[in-house]
Design a protein around this motif. Sequence first.
Motif, PDB file in Angstrom:
ATOM      1  N   ASP A  39      -4.208  13.584   0.074  1.00 46.45           N
ATOM      2  CA  ASP A  39      -5.696  13.390  -0.546  1.00 46.45           C
ATOM      3  C   ASP A  39      -5.958  12.349  -1.618  1.00 46.45           C
ATOM      4  N   VAL A  40      -4.881  12.382  -2.394  1.00 48.33           N
ATOM      5  CA  VAL A  40      -4.950  11.195  -3.314  1.00 48.33           C
ATOM      6  C   VAL A  40      -4.702   9.671  -2.206  1.00 48.33           C
ATOM      7  N   ILE A  41      -4.175  10.185  -2.092  1.00 48.79           N
ATOM      8  CA  ILE A  41      -3.631   8.672  -0.992  1.00 48.79           C
ATOM      9  C   ILE A  41      -4.435   8.298  -0.729  1.00 48.79           C
ATOM     10  N   ARG A  42      -5.752   9.251   0.314  1.00 43.35           N
ATOM     11  CA  ARG A  42      -6.901   8.643   0.619  1.00 43.35           C
ATOM     12  C   ARG A  42      -8.013   8.590  -0.603  1.00 43.35           C
ATOM     13  N   GLU A  43      -7.912   9.137  -0.888  1.00 46.14           N
ATOM     14  CA  GLU A  43      -9.070   8.740  -2.941  1.00 46.14           C
ATOM     15  C   GLU A  43      -8.893   7.119  -3.281  1.00 46.14           C
ATOM     16  N   ILE A  44      -7.656   7.372  -3.681  1.00 46.62           N
ATOM     17  CA  ILE A  44      -7.008   6.150  -3.920  1.00 46.62           C
ATOM     18  C   ILE A  44      -7.740   5.108  -3.507  1.00 46.62           C
ATOM     19  N   TYR A  45      -7.558   5.083  -2.274  1.00 50.85           N
ATOM     20  CA  TYR A  45      -7.704   4.069  -0.884  1.00 50.85           C
ATOM     21  C   TYR A  45      -9.414   3.677  -0.971  1.00 50.85           C
ATOM     22  N   GLN A  48     -11.573   4.455  -3.093  1.00 44.34           N
ATOM     23  CA  GLN A  48     -12.228   4.573  -4.362  1.00 44.34           C
ATOM     24  C   GLN A  48     -11.331   3.082  -4.377  1.00 44.34           C
ATOM     25  N   ASN A  49     -10.208   2.331  -4.331  1.00 46.83           N
ATOM     26  CA  ASN A  49     -10.078   1.241  -4.442  1.00 46.83           C
ATOM     27  C   ASN A  49      -9.981  -0.083  -3.875  1.00 46.83           C
ATOM     28  N   GLU A  50      -9.700   0.660  -2.484  1.00 44.75           N
ATOM     29  CA  GLU A  50      -9.025  -0.177  -1.263  1.00 44.75           C
ATOM     30  C   GLU A  50      -7.559  -0.535  -1.965  1.00 44.75           C
ATOM     31  N   TYR A  51      -6.788   0.047  -2.521  1.00 44.91           N
ATOM     32  CA  TYR A  51      -5.484   0.130  -2.555  1.00 44.91           C
ATOM     33  C   TYR A  51      -4.263   1.812  -2.130  1.00 44.91           C
ATOM     34  N   LEU A  52      -3.758   0.828  -1.895  1.00 46.94           N
ATOM     35  CA  LEU A  52      -2.622   2.053  -1.359  1.00 46.94           C
ATOM     36  C   LEU A  52      -1.798   2.406  -1.844  1.00 46.94           C
ATOM     37  N   LEU A  53      -1.606   3.963  -2.003  1.00 43.95           N
ATOM     38  CA  LEU A  53      -0.221   4.549  -2.447  1.00 43.95           C
ATOM     39  C   LEU A  53       0.718   4.543  -1.839  1.00 43.95           C
ATOM     40  N   ASP A  54       2.057   4.713  -1.947  1.00 44.96           N
ATOM     41  CA  ASP A  54       3.202   5.258  -1.241  1.00 44.96           C
ATOM     42  C   ASP A  54       3.021   7.133  -2.283  1.00 44.96           C
ATOM     43  N   PRO A  55       2.941   8.112  -1.337  1.00 47.61           N
ATOM     44  CA  PRO A  55       3.216   9.618  -1.228  1.00 47.61           C
ATOM     45  C   PRO A  55       4.279   9.351  -2.642  1.00 47.61           C
ATOM     46  N   HIS A  56       5.056   8.775  -3.237  1.00 50.27           N
ATOM     47  CA  HIS A  56       5.646   9.605  -4.418  1.00 50.27           C
ATOM     48  C   HIS A  56       5.158   8.692  -5.378  1.00 50.27           C
ATOM     49  N   ALA A  99      -2.529  10.858   5.546  1.00 53.10           N
ATOM     50  CA  ALA A  99      -3.253  10.983   4.662  1.00 53.10           C
ATOM     51  C   ALA A  99      -5.066  10.636   5.784  1.00 53.10           C
ATOM     52  N   GLY A 100      -4.561  10.202   6.760  1.00 49.87           N
ATOM     53  CA  GLY A 100      -6.403  10.275   7.634  1.00 49.87           C
ATOM     54  C   GLY A 100      -6.519   8.442   7.556  1.00 49.87           C
ATOM     55  N   LEU A 101      -5.604   8.065   7.169  1.00 54.05           N
ATOM     56  CA  LEU A 101      -6.086   6.398   7.482  1.00 54.05           C
ATOM     57  C   LEU A 101      -5.621   5.617   8.118  1.00 54.05           C
ATOM     58  N   THR A 102      -6.378   4.996   8.606  1.00 57.46           N
ATOM     59  CA  THR A 102      -6.341   4.144   9.628  1.00 57.46           C
ATOM     60  C   THR A 102      -5.352   2.671   9.451  1.00 57.46           C
TER      61      THR A 102
END
Length: 466
Positions: A370-376, A378-386, A423-426
């Motif tokens: 959820d956080v990976i998807r939310e930040i992307y 909001q910011n088009e910034y991709l987080l790794d899971p950690h 995270a549901g991102l393509t």
Amino acid sequence: MRYISTRGEAPALGFEDVLLTGLATDGGLYVPESLPHFSLEEIRSWRGLSYSELAFNVMHPFVDDAIPADDFRTMLDETYAVFSHKAVAPLVQLDTNEWVMELFHGPTLAFKDFALQLLGRLLDYVLEKRKQHVVIMGATSGDTGSAAIEGCRRCEHVDIFILHPYERVSEVQRRQMTTVKGENIHNIAVRGNFDDCQRMVKESFGNQGFLGGKTQLAAVNSINWARIMAQIVYYFQASLALGGPDRSMAFSVPTGNFGDIFAGYLARKMGLPISQLVIATNRNDILHRFMSGNKYEQHQLEHTLSPSMDIMVSSNFERLLFDLHGRDGQAVKELLENAAKGPVSIEDYRWKHARKLFDSDAVDDKTTCDVIREIYEQNEYLLDPHTAIGVKAARNCRRDSSVPMITLGTAHPAKFPDAISEAGLTVQPQLPAHMADLFERDEHYTVLDNNIAGVQEFIAEHWKNT
């Protein structure tokens, strides 16, 4: 500078011996007998320094006269010259007073490069000086292995054996280790989990008879003091970039073995104004359960989308316990012996003292996605899971919104494509150019049973000087 064991029974050592020794002979971890302390004025004077210059100022007191200053400066310059970003550890803003410090611009795309690129150079220097050969034995939950291999593969006086849990690291993490060619590089996939691998390493350091007295083991895991020492630097770097030391900082640290966040604790003791340290964990939440409820109890290890944190026995936590118990090695030894048998707690006043600085949170896989998807979004910034776990824990535990909150970005998202997909991102992050052909390279590793005798026999047969 002298180093003492957290269990109080091993002899004090100098930097060179601590570098090569790993675990103390009494089973403890080495820590400095005393810490250097910097005034606010001195820290303020470091504004505008390059990363390697700052690293010299922070680390040189720990090395002392073991390595001449000019040689140590050269090592640091060479270490951080191989990072792909000029700032070495750049900051990215997510929201008002909320930041990610990217620690994944080294050769293997993980924060471990900060320490292990340096450790390889330190080992080479000391071993050449001593005309000595060592066998590195290390365990990895994903990132330490590739960083250690990359940092040490050119070392002339080293054979390196890295244990990883079979089929429990990401494919990118595995290939980063197993595609590196070299007669001195050996990858062992253990049919078990990371804690099994780590236990084998610790037991082997305690009894090195399987090497026949012809060489000794050296450590690359964060039990090695040099690893902790190198990680202290980027706390100073982040603070100076955001107005420190004239304002305090808060840090959220994704952690499994407690080494990275312990470095932040030391930075604070050395004079850096830090008001809060957030321990960010996944479902393997022994550190969160201790910090939130004063109960240290091992549960069954679970496999998650953040495999580098799939750890239940956090080795470096012993170093914090040593401080919380007034540096009483016997008390630490008894506590950990009891912890091996069942749940333990520490005196309430000691636990409350730790809580003045530390908060903690545990984040499950669904929330991580959820956080990976939310930040992307909001910011088009991709987080790794950690790092996503770190961001979530930071937001859940933040005490003061006026204090900058910095999450340590511990790995590049390209190392964890499955988590990004879940995270549901393509969008899929691309590996950098130097790794573009990673999936085409030949792999070399040996799968062994979860049996220490078999692993030790393999090492004894394959190190090159036998």
